[in-house]
Enzyme design. Structure first.
Site, short mmCIF file in Angstrom:
data_model
loop_
_atom_site.label_atom_id
_atom_site.label_comp_id
_atom_site.label_asym_id
_atom_site.label_seq_id
_atom_site.Cartn_x
_atom_site.Cartn_y
_atom_site.Cartn_z
N PRO A 46 2.41 2.68 11.69
CA PRO A 46 3.04 2.66 10.36
C PRO A 46 2.02 2.41 9.26
O PRO A 46 1.17 1.52 9.37
CB PRO A 46 4.03 1.50 10.48
CG PRO A 46 4.39 1.47 11.92
CD PRO A 46 3.12 1.84 12.65
N CYS A 47 2.11 3.21 8.19
CA CYS A 47 1.04 3.23 7.20
C CYS A 47 1.38 2.51 5.91
O CYS A 47 0.56 2.47 5.00
CB CYS A 47 0.67 4.68 6.87
SG CYS A 47 2.04 5.61 6.13
N GLN A 48 2.58 1.94 5.78
CA GLN A 48 2.98 1.41 4.48
C GLN A 48 2.02 0.34 3.97
O GLN A 48 1.81 0.20 2.78
CB GLN A 48 4.40 0.83 4.57
CG GLN A 48 5.47 1.90 4.71
CD GLN A 48 5.74 2.25 6.17
OE1 GLN A 48 4.92 2.00 7.04
NE2 GLN A 48 6.88 2.85 6.43
N ASN B 105 -3.64 8.53 10.07
CA ASN B 105 -3.02 7.65 9.09
C ASN B 105 -3.27 8.17 7.68
O ASN B 105 -3.95 9.19 7.50
CB ASN B 105 -3.55 6.21 9.24
CG ASN B 105 -2.46 5.17 9.07
OD1 ASN B 105 -1.78 5.16 8.06
ND2 ASN B 105 -2.29 4.31 10.05
#
Length: 446
Positions: free
Chosen positions: A95-97, A134
């Site tokens: 997850p890149c948030q 990513n």
């Protein structure tokens, strides 16, 4: 020419399956995938587990259901450990948030910790190759020293990518990294992504720079897929056959919510090269996920105004936002002759190039290079508190790795594995009269 060897992979943080689909299209064989969202996993299962053409070789001991890497390791550590030596590749886009330049880039974001689970899986399986994909911000240095200290255990200002690379190097991997624009590999979208491509060190052969090999394979990849090498695929070339003007609107049958319409679809008689590629496996299929939004008249009026005053292909400027009466700065109208901007999980970030509406899920999927036979599942959108928990269709598409880029990565790794296997049998031959994909893998990593 397809390689004569088999590359087996595990997909961690798989989402709806874009990365796995591309690898399978290249000729790789998936073992299993890990995805925590039940909605995204439903799409992956429908297309890549219960599909006769592209199927994981799913082990009997692992339930085909949503789970996290932590669940996998905690519950099935012994079984996973026994795969060591049988898995060539682990891929994943954690997850890149917490890294995105569009967000707050919080180094202590708990979602960043999921990368640790990825590294734990790598430690158990010890694959020959590792690929991490990513956002571009993944390689930007954190400036919040206290946050870095919390995340990495020191106060040195460095990117999380550098931290992960150092961890992988300590585990015996050669690491090559860089930024890639998906548009360079035929994806009709300007989408800058950070790639980390790693190979376990082997004393019997030097290790090439696999990221450089990927970049150098671009022209050959595009030629083999019938796509132009001198210009990117434009938004209109990707989705013009999905326009709704002049078409009959009928009830959308694949929507879990009643009252939505879709336009009757007719396969194009003269498809663009990209459309032909997206429809090649099933040229007569009617793609799903074409549900149209129910815009209010005032919203349509606003969209028309934005289309009149904005510069297509660019986010609204401060002056344009004032004229449009909005504070939203991420809205972009597609330029018909250029690749789309980055497709996000927010459907109202992008407006159609000549119709006053947002894009359908299928149009967004085309811009991500998903073929038309790939069917997205579960609800289209979500809202409120559920936004952080659920992964509906628009989110599945926005989070995905474009399959075309993934296929290019798969081809490079397949040929590298084949080259390694041949090296063990005979000395490497030199003096090729014509460059091939295997020649690209002789790029030195020093």
């Amino acid at each position: 020419m397809k390689p004569r060897t088999t590359l087996k992979f595990i997909d961690a943080f798989a989402g709806c399956g874009g990365l796995s689909l591309g690898l399978m299209s290249a000729g790789c064989q998936g073992i299993f995938a890990v995805e925590k969202s039940p909605l995204a996993f439903a799409t992956l299962k429908h297309n890549l587990i219960n599909n006769g053409d592209y199927n994981f070789d799913w082990p009997s001991w692992l339930p085909a259901e949503a789970m996290t890497c932590e669940d996998l390791i905690t519950t099935h550590a012994n079984k996973v450990g026994k795969l060591s030596g049988q898995v060539d590749l682990i891929v994943g886009g954690p997850p890149c948030q917490g890294f995105s330049t569009a967000g707050k880039r919080n180094p202590a974001d708990p979602r960043n910790k999921m990368t640790e689970q990825y590294l734990a899986l790598v430690g158990l399986v010890k694959p020959r190759f590792i690929v991490i994909e990513n956002v571009a911000g993944f390689d930007m240095k954190f400036e919040n020293e206290s946050g870095v200290e919390l995340l990495m255990g020191d106060t040195e200002k460095k990117s999380y990518a550098e931290y992960i690379a150092s961890r992988l190097k300590s585990q015996g991997y050669e690491v090559s990294v860089g930024l890639i624009n998906c548009a360079d590999f035929g994806v009709p979208q300007s989408r800058q992504r950070f790639l980390m491509i790693c190979e376990r060190k082997d004393q019997q052969t030097s290790t090439p720079n696999l990221f450089e090999a990927l970049k150098q394979s671009r022209k050959l990849f595009l030629e083999n897929h019938g796509l132009p090498t001198n210009k990117p695929t434009s938004a209109k070339e990707a989705i013009s056959d999905l326009e709704i003007s002049g078409r009959e609107l009928v009830p959308c049958l694949d929507s879990t919510t009643q009252g939505f319409k879709e336009a009757v679809y007719a396969p194009p008689k003269t498809p663009t090269k990209f459309q032909a590629l997206m429809r090649n496996a099933a040229p007569d299929i009617i793609p799903n996920s074409r549900r149209l939004p129910k815009h209010k008249q005032e919203t349509i009026k606003y969209f028309k105004l934005v289309q009149e005053i904005c510069r297509p292909g660019f986010c609204l400027s401060m002056e344009e936002r004032k004229r449009a009466g909005t504070r939203k700065h991420s809205t972009t109208v597609l330029h018909p002759d250029l690749p789309a901007p980055t497709v996000t999980t927010l459907p109202d970030d992008i407006l159609h190039y000549n119709e006053p509406r947002i894009l359908t899920v299928r149009e967004s999927a085309r811009l991500q290079s998903f073929p038309d036979w790939f069917e997205f599942q579960e609800k289209y959108t979500t809202g409120g508190k559920q936004r952080k928990q659920e992964c509906p269709r628009y989110t599945q598409v926005g989070n995905a790795v474009p399959p075309l880029l993934s296929e290019a990565i798969g081809e490079i790794l397949l040929h590298r594995l084949e080259s390694l296997q041949e090296t063990l049998k005979t000395p490497i031959k030199k003096g090729h009269s014509k460059p091939s994909k295997r020649d690209l893998l002789n790029v030195d990593n020093s």
